[in-house]
Design a protein around this motif. Structure first.
Motif, PDB file in Angstrom:
ATOM      1  N   UNK A   1     -23.157 -31.803  53.318  1.00  0.00           N
ATOM      2  CA  UNK A   1     -24.054 -32.654  54.100  1.00  0.00           C
ATOM      3  C   UNK A   1     -24.073 -34.078  53.558  1.00  0.00           C
ATOM      4  N   UNK A   2     -24.592 -34.960  54.402  1.00  0.00           N
ATOM      5  CA  UNK A   2     -24.734 -36.361  54.004  1.00  0.00           C
ATOM      6  C   UNK A   2     -25.760 -36.518  52.883  1.00  0.00           C
ATOM      7  N   UNK A   3     -26.802 -35.714  52.929  1.00  0.00           N
ATOM      8  CA  UNK A   3     -27.873 -35.885  51.955  1.00  0.00           C
ATOM      9  C   UNK A   3     -28.536 -34.577  51.582  1.00  0.00           C
ATOM     10  N   UNK A   4     -29.602 -34.670  50.862  1.00  0.00           N
ATOM     11  CA  UNK A   4     -30.300 -33.564  50.169  1.00  0.00           C
ATOM     12  C   UNK A   4     -29.313 -32.459  49.816  1.00  0.00           C
TER      13      UNK A   4
ATOM     14  N   UNK B   1     -32.196 -38.837  56.817  1.00  0.00           N
ATOM     15  CA  UNK B   1     -31.578 -38.667  58.151  1.00  0.00           C
ATOM     16  C   UNK B   1     -31.691 -37.262  58.723  1.00  0.00           C
ATOM     17  N   UNK B   2     -31.989 -36.254  57.867  1.00  0.00           N
ATOM     18  CA  UNK B   2     -32.068 -34.888  58.389  1.00  0.00           C
ATOM     19  C   UNK B   2     -33.325 -34.660  59.236  1.00  0.00           C
TER      20      UNK B   2
ATOM     21  N   UNK C   1     -29.848 -41.483  52.917  1.00  0.00           N
ATOM     22  CA  UNK C   1     -29.064 -40.348  53.410  1.00  0.00           C
ATOM     23  C   UNK C   1     -29.938 -39.108  53.598  1.00  0.00           C
ATOM     24  N   UNK C   2     -30.867 -38.908  52.688  1.00  0.00           N
ATOM     25  CA  UNK C   2     -31.708 -37.708  52.767  1.00  0.00           C
ATOM     26  C   UNK C   2     -32.634 -37.760  53.974  1.00  0.00           C
TER      27      UNK C   2
END
Lengths: 593, 593
Positions: free
Chosen positions: A252-255, A432-433, A429-430
């Motif tokens: 994923x992009x983040x977390x 964005x989810x 980034x985080x």
């Protein structure tokens, strides 16, 4: 280490702006007091600083890996998950006789906010276990509760929510995972696959307890044929595999610290699921929990946005660059960038959104705590309507605006913000989810306008208007707030007129009626958070009068004014669009793109 | 491989909507025609698909590394950089006698758009070399040009722009890198450090030619004491080190394939810089190039946003999920998500921003081409004022709105969009740089309102209004556009009224006058891109009439309507804020945050 949230603001929100004391009048919460609440927050701060925060960057950089069909996560998570269990975080809101502390959810959510701001990935694990355990204890049998929940509470077992399938994301009615009856009426054989399952497999716990939606053979089509099952990764007693295989790990992009799994169920025809409650009631059960989960996601969004705001605030106070715009003498030293009006605008933007949304989420959880204990059924119904109405807003506003505020945090740092030398790019980034999971923003728009606003003859909206009017009455006598109040009232008026126009469009069928539901949701976000700022301004003004002027309260009042000047005015453009009878989005065909 | 831009739209923009042919009336461009322009675009498409696109994901995942003081980038870049040189891309716009093709910059920028949409990181390398070489050939001696540019044009040597220092980012007047005269009046000893230098070191070229700003000892303070130097990494003839050391490599959120270096100059007191042009004129020289660079950044932003739009469009056409909102029969198959109004809204949002901003950037470069060749000095002055005014808008609107459109692309894909299985998350990360580099959005706001709008007695704004009126005159006779036109005119009117109010605030000093310059910049973005949609609607409508209705032109007309319904209305909220005389951002002190 720089500050990642403001403890002072959190205490203001809970103990000055919200009447939290009121909750202790309910017998369930009667043992608690402001002191015990504050102890919980202090404990959260302690674990956040000591255990979660140090792993923030590392968990982002060392992603989980899938090896031999097993997901391995950061080794530091094992101790953290165990600590959450041992310290009683996972079942803190549950009754004493289940080992809980009967803590109001409001306080639990506020404590969660601290943990999430410290390290969002790490905070996800216990949050999911609490939600899954709550489903079992609420709708399952006593035997199921006794069998599964103690180890979940202890942090030994991970809970998950397993809903999404490759062909059923937003459209849950299309899910196809099947459940075949066995001789034991509680036990079904499960077959299918689930994707995007947060914490669906990892090595920090001994077992994964999936709360899974599936369709019993012969069940009605659509959402009315969906049932809820407990599907453990391993048999709880024997530890043998329950035929739940990890097919994939998403990158994923983040977390990145929290793994998202693709699970295969019953590949060897040997996956047992334990029916929770009645057959075909699964979605209803899940949705009762999902409302809490949605507020939880809203809070996650606020927490990340808060951490980003604090990081950019610290930077702006320290970083010298340029001079005041009316200073022409270049021999003078450079000033910290917080002295520039445009930087202050970006900081006020973040402060107004994060503190406004935090107020909204705590207000919602405070409603939820009252609903759970209220015996007066009329009062309870009104509170429920209000909470139902506010939930899609409280989930979506921080999620969507959080993208913009974390972006503003990056912008305050300039080039530095784009590098991995500072945490703001990770927050960006985080964040964005959140507009995606627990229902996309588009889904919540339809939920709000198509359902929550209209059901019960508009009771939710009417209750909201009643509560807003109470606060406006309180504000009436405060002369210094009069300009702010009149700006708010003007936007309240046009919002109500706009709603009437929306309702009138129902006659043109659901496609026209709901075409711009997302924009209506956005409008309601600006309006309700504006209301939250009126409430905060009233509190801050009264404190200013009783306790003398302080920077904290003056800052609150300035931020409330900022919100009325820069944010709530966004309603105007939305109203113009929503009042139109042209529908280019409906007219446009796929071929015309 | 899915489409990453629309060649059809690019040809519409250049050959139908813009009077590109007009440029060939200038002697410098006389050898060219639509056919040669189209060949250039086809060649760009070819290299984009064959060489750049295949490395898009890999260059993001395999970041450059710093080993033994040398930055190593993706090995595939060496062949690409060389190909850019051999195919004549780097000096395409320069005169024949310098080995160039005398290509209009408009066509070069359009070709660049294709390359940038294919792989932004890879496109950065030649773009920087062109800019650096242009500084040398424009302001340097013939000897300097002969010594440095041929190998830059060939792709053997990399060019850079070295401006930023640890204590001088937005505030260039504070830069401290020093230049000490030597016996040779052309040569200075350079000492200092530069940060965030794009392509400041890498192993795909044999030498790095830094165009560097420094302060000659004893020069006046501030921007009037800055000079421009050529500072090669190695001596061009001997290949010996010029004491330019790579101190660090920044790790970034996005466009990871292009390295950003921290350079130390003269650590061993042995770094030679070659003065370009006159002493103390460096910033003026740099800024003449920077305007082109700023339009280039605007185009980068459009290109990434376009690639994201195309990716989400392809997904929306293929991904089945849910049914039309008025379809209750669950036995019917699911429909592609492009059938949902809210998904179409997110796609129209992206289409309207990307195609509108593309039109604006091509319009600006078309102005630039005219300015470079125009002999009529009055006409030239008007064009220059217009381009100067539009440049901060054309840089910032796509940069800022690109964050929102790439976010919408992620949203269209839902959970899938958050994973690395699709390129949209990469686009989302890459887009974030553009509001920062080549001047932050805040800097451009101040440039627009504080300078471009007011200088020359408002000539730029007046010229803009004149050009808009010409297009409105053309639109007048087209009945089907009348509603769109009247919406646009209303917003034009309130924008002008708003500007008058802004100007009136000058009396209150620069801090008040410029406090919301960023919002005024945003307003101008919506307005000018609205104008670009009026122009596109006129073209599309006339084509529809002459060539029969086609999906392409109907799509253009719907998108123009979308823009007037959903985007230009954003001006209203901005005007409300800008008309206020309350300034919470100025009032707020650092301590109150």
């Amino acid at each position: 280490m720089s500050q990642f949230y403001s403890h002072r603001d959190l205490e203001f929100q809970l103990f000055e702006n919200l009447d939290l004391q009121q909750l202790t009048q309910y017998p369930f919460f009667a043992d608690h007091s402001s002191d015990t609440f504050k102890m919980v927050l202090d404990a959260a701060k302690e674990i956040a600083i000591r255990s979660l925060r140090p792993l923030l960057t590392e968990m982002d950089r060392k992603e989980p890996v899938l090896e031999n069909g097993k997901i391995k996560i950061h080794p530091g998570m094992k101790a953290i998950v165990k600590q959450f269990g041992e310290d009683g975080w996972i079942n803190a809101t549950f009754p004493y006789d289940e080992g809980g502390q009967q803590l109001p959810w409001t306080v639990h959510l506020a404590a969660g906010y601290i943990l999430q701001a410290a390290n969002y990935s790490a905070s996800v694990f216990p949050f999911l276990t609490t939600g899954a355990a709550n489903l079992i204890r609420t709708f399952g049998t006593l035997e199921q509760t006794a069998r599964f929940t103690p180890k979940m509470y202890a942090g030994d077992w991970q809970g998950t929510m397993a809903l999404t399938e490759p062909d059923a994301g937003s459209s849950l009615s299309d899910l196809t995972t099947s459940a075949t009856p066995t001789e034991d009426p509680e036990i079904y054989k499960i077959k299918g696959q689930k994707i995007y399952i947060s914490c669906g497999d990892h090595d920090a716990c001994d077992n994964i307890i999936n709360l899974l939606l599936a369709r019993i053979e012969g069940a009605p089509a659509g959402t009315k044929g969906i049932s809820l099952f407990i599907v453990p990764q391993k048999n709880p007693e024997t530890g043998e595999s329950n035929d739940v295989l990890t097919e994939g790990l998403y990158h994923k992009m983040g977390y990145k610290g929290a793994p998202i799994a693709h699970l295969m169920l019953g590949s060897n025809d040997n996956c047992m699921g334990y029916l929770v409650g009645e057959a075909n009631q699964g979605l209803k059960y899940m949705f009762q929990m999902m409302n809490e989960a949605r507020l939880g996601v809203g809070m996650n969004a606020v927490a990340i946005a808060t951490a980003a705001y604090q990081a950019s605030l610290a930077y702006a106070k320290e970083r010298p660059q340029g001079r005041k715009i009316n200073e022409k003498d270049l021999r003078k030293p450079q000033v910290p960038i917080i002295e520039h009006a445009d930087v202050k605008r970006m900081l006020l933007f973040q402060k107004s959104i994060t503190e406004g949304a935090l107020a909204l989420l705590l207000y919602c959880s405070w409603l939820s705590d009252q609903i759970s204990q209220e015996q007066d059924l009329d009062k309870k119904k009104g509170l429920e309507s209000l909470l139902d109405l506010l939930t899609p807003i409280a989930k979506s506003y921080p999620s969507e605006m959080g993208l913009q505020t974390t972006s503003a945090a990056v912008q305050v740092l300039g080039g530095a913000g784009y590098t991995t030398d500072f945490p703001v790019e990770q927050y960006y980034r985080e964040a964005r989810i959140h507009p995606i999971h627990e229902g996309t923003t588009g889904i919540h728009g339809i939920d709000l306008l198509g359902r929550k606003v209209v059901i019960n003859d508009g009771l939710g909206w009417k209750t909201l208007m009643g509560e807003i009017q109470k606060d406006l009455q309180r504000a009436k006598s405060i002369e210094s707030l009069s300009e702010m109040i009149s700006t708010f009232q003007m936007h309240l008026k046009v919002s109500n007129e706009c709603l009437i126009k929306q309702i009138a469009k129902m006659k043109q069928g659901p496609e026209v009626f709901l075409a711009d539901a997302t924009l209506f949701l956005e409008l309601c976000g600006h309006l309700t958070v504006g209301w939250m700022w009126i409430r905060q301004a009233i509190t801050a003004q009264s404190k200013t009068e009783s306790e003398g002027k302080s920077d904290f309260y003056k800052g609150k009042l300035n931020t409330a004014q900022y919100f009325m000047e820069y944010e709530i005015v966004k309603i105007q453009s939305l109203v113009t669009r929503l009042s139109s009878n042209e529908f280019p989005t409906i007219k446009m065909t796929a071929e015309q793109f």
